[in-house]
Enzyme design. Structure first.
Site, PDB file in Angstrom:
ATOM      1  CB  THR A   1      34.801  36.147  39.137  1.00 52.49           C
ATOM      2  OG1 THR A   1      35.392  37.419  39.479  1.00 52.49           O
ATOM      3  CG2 THR A   1      34.857  36.023  37.625  1.00 52.49           C
TER       4      THR A   1
ATOM      5  CG  ASP B   1      37.001  41.129  40.083  1.00 58.71           C
ATOM      6  OD1 ASP B   1      36.281  41.888  40.737  1.00 58.71           O
ATOM      7  OD2 ASP B   1      38.122  40.749  40.462  1.00 58.71           O
TER       8      ASP B   1
ATOM      9  N   GLY C   1      37.918  45.594  41.701  1.00 62.48           N
ATOM     10  CA  GLY C   1      38.508  45.330  40.391  1.00 62.48           C
ATOM     11  C   GLY C   1      39.978  45.691  40.415  1.00 62.48           C
TER      12      GLY C   1
ATOM     13  N   GLY D   1      41.479  32.377  39.059  1.00 61.51           N
ATOM     14  CA  GLY D   1      42.409  31.543  39.818  1.00 61.51           C
ATOM     15  C   GLY D   1      41.842  30.144  40.006  1.00 61.51           C
TER      16      GLY D   1
HETATM   17  O1  F6P Z   1      36.705  38.348  43.930  1.00 64.27           O
HETATM   18  C1  F6P Z   1      37.388  39.334  43.260  1.00 64.27           C
HETATM   19  C2  F6P Z   1      37.708  40.438  44.182  1.00 64.27           C
HETATM   20  O2  F6P Z   1      36.525  40.889  44.747  1.00 64.27           O
HETATM   21  C3  F6P Z   1      38.475  41.613  43.564  1.00 64.27           C
HETATM   22  O3  F6P Z   1      37.677  42.546  42.915  1.00 64.27           O
HETATM   23  C4  F6P Z   1      39.167  42.180  44.756  1.00 64.27           C
HETATM   24  O4  F6P Z   1      40.329  42.867  44.340  1.00 64.27           O
HETATM   25  C5  F6P Z   1      39.511  40.966  45.541  1.00 64.27           C
HETATM   26  O5  F6P Z   1      38.533  40.008  45.231  1.00 64.27           O
HETATM   27  C6  F6P Z   1      39.545  41.153  47.035  1.00 64.27           C
HETATM   28  O6  F6P Z   1      39.941  39.956  47.601  1.00 64.27           O
HETATM   29  P1  F6P Z   1      39.885  39.598  49.140  1.00 64.27           P
HETATM   30  O7  F6P Z   1      38.462  39.392  49.503  1.00 64.27           O
HETATM   31  O8  F6P Z   1      40.670  38.349  49.245  1.00 64.27           O
HETATM   32  O9  F6P Z   1      40.466  40.766  49.840  1.00 64.27           O
END
Ligand code: F6P
Length: 330
Positions: A127, A129, A172, A105
């Site tokens: 990232t 991921d 993920g 993003g």
């Molecule tokens: O940064 C990626 C990630 O960790 C994904 O694996 C996960 O789905 C998402 O972020 C969770 O996002 P947030 O911290 O905004 O809940």
């Protein structure tokens, strides 16, 4: 030649972001440039929240998780009027270049600014991921895998002692890179990924056959996006067929969601080295006046890829690792 260079971290924080900020500041300073830190990612760019960063300001951060600049997921960035405000900040602060540290993003946002601003925008792949194109691996992935693996090892102790079935959910939503890596490293009996169609009948059979082969514990690693309800939803779906098997431990299965512990913590040596390399290359490129490139690594070589090319790349899981999980569960 670019002299005033902005740096920001955006999206989900990843261990190694601080090492990357340090790399940018030290490399730009070594090239006689000046670094301006932007707080809370694109949010700080829109709101004009900035601070000068010198070499001493990044002392003692290499080993720390999170980001000293903080980060955000900024929905306002999809609005052209808000992006215009961000570009006004870049102009007002007389920045020549902007280095953006983050994942998918974030790098999409970087491409948009590059298309709308005459200064240079450069990206650093970061990232947990690891689902970003233009690089084999991204900053934070190795640490997240090691954190998840340590937890899985601990759960294995309990699973083995109690002869119990565990479903362990790792991060993920759209990509199964963490799940696959820790499934191999943790000797999981099965792994479920968003990239592979879910076959619950197959899974129940795997669990049954494990038991028939005399295996005492059973660990199923589930990427959060492998089932709409995550590991909990998966267990709900297969609860009845599992109970029907009547195996010890299966009717009493447990779910552990590792969640955000995977995002924080001190970066591993691999992530520190990767972050130091990518950020230094990005900083040098900014000083040389290059623009529109994402910095990543292919094999052991740092590479630069135009944003649009990197973002169009479909990053595929390694199916041979999937086969390995199934074969070694023997
Ligand atoms: O940064 C990626 C990630 O960790 C994904 O694996 C996960 O789905 C998402 O972020 C969770 O996002 P947030 O911290 O905004 O809940």
């Amino acid at each position: 030649m670019a002299r005033r260079i902005g740096v920001l971290t955006s999206g989900g924080d990843a261990p190694g972001m601080n090492a990357a900020i340090r790399g940018v500041v030290r490399a730009v300073s070594a090239g006689s440039g000046e670094v301006i830190g932007i707080r809370r990612g694109f949010c700080g760019l829109i709101d004009g929240s900035l601070e000068g960063l010198g070499p001493r300001d990044v002392a003692n951060i290499l080993q720390r998780g999170g980001s000293i600049l903080d980060t955000s997921r900024e929905p306002r960035f999809h609005d052209p009027a808000q992006r215009h405000k961000a570009i006004e900040t870049l102009e007002r602060e007389r920045l020549d270049a902007l280095i953006v540290i983050g994942g998918n993003g974030t790098q999409r946002g970087a491409l948009l600014i590059q298309q709308e601003w005459q200064g240079a925008v450069l990206g650093v792949a970061s990232t947990i991921d690891n689902d970003l194109g233009g690089t084999d691996t991204s900053i934070g992935f190795d640490t997240a895998c090691n954190t998840a693996l340590e937890a899985i090892d601990r759960i294995r102790d309990t699973a083995h002692s109690l002869d119990r079935l565990f479903f362990i959910e790792v991060m993920g939503r759209r990509a199964g890179f963490i799940a696959l890596e820790v499934a191999v490293g943790g000797g999981a009996e099965a792994v479920l990924l968003p990239e592979v169609e879910l076959d619950t009948e197959w899974l129940v059979n795997v669990i049954r056959s494990n038991h028939e082969r005399g295996k005492v514990s059973c660990i199923v690693v589930v990427a959060e996006g492998a089932h709409p309800g995550g590991a909990r939803g998966l267990l709900l779906e297969i609860e009845a067929p599992l109970a029907h098997l009547g195996l010890p431990g299966s009717a009493d299965a447990r779910v552990t969601i590792l969640g955000h512990i995977q995002r924080g913590g001190n970066p591993t040596v691999r992530d520190r080295v990767l972050a130091s390399r990518l950020s230094t290359f990005a900083a040098r490129a900014a000083l040389e006046g290059k623009r529109g490139l994402l910095f990543g690594v292919r094999g052991n070589t740092v590479c630069e890829t135009p944003f649009a090319t990197a973002l169009a790349e479909e990053k595929l899981i390694d199916r041979t690792l999937l086969d390995l999980v199934n074969e070694l569960a023997g």
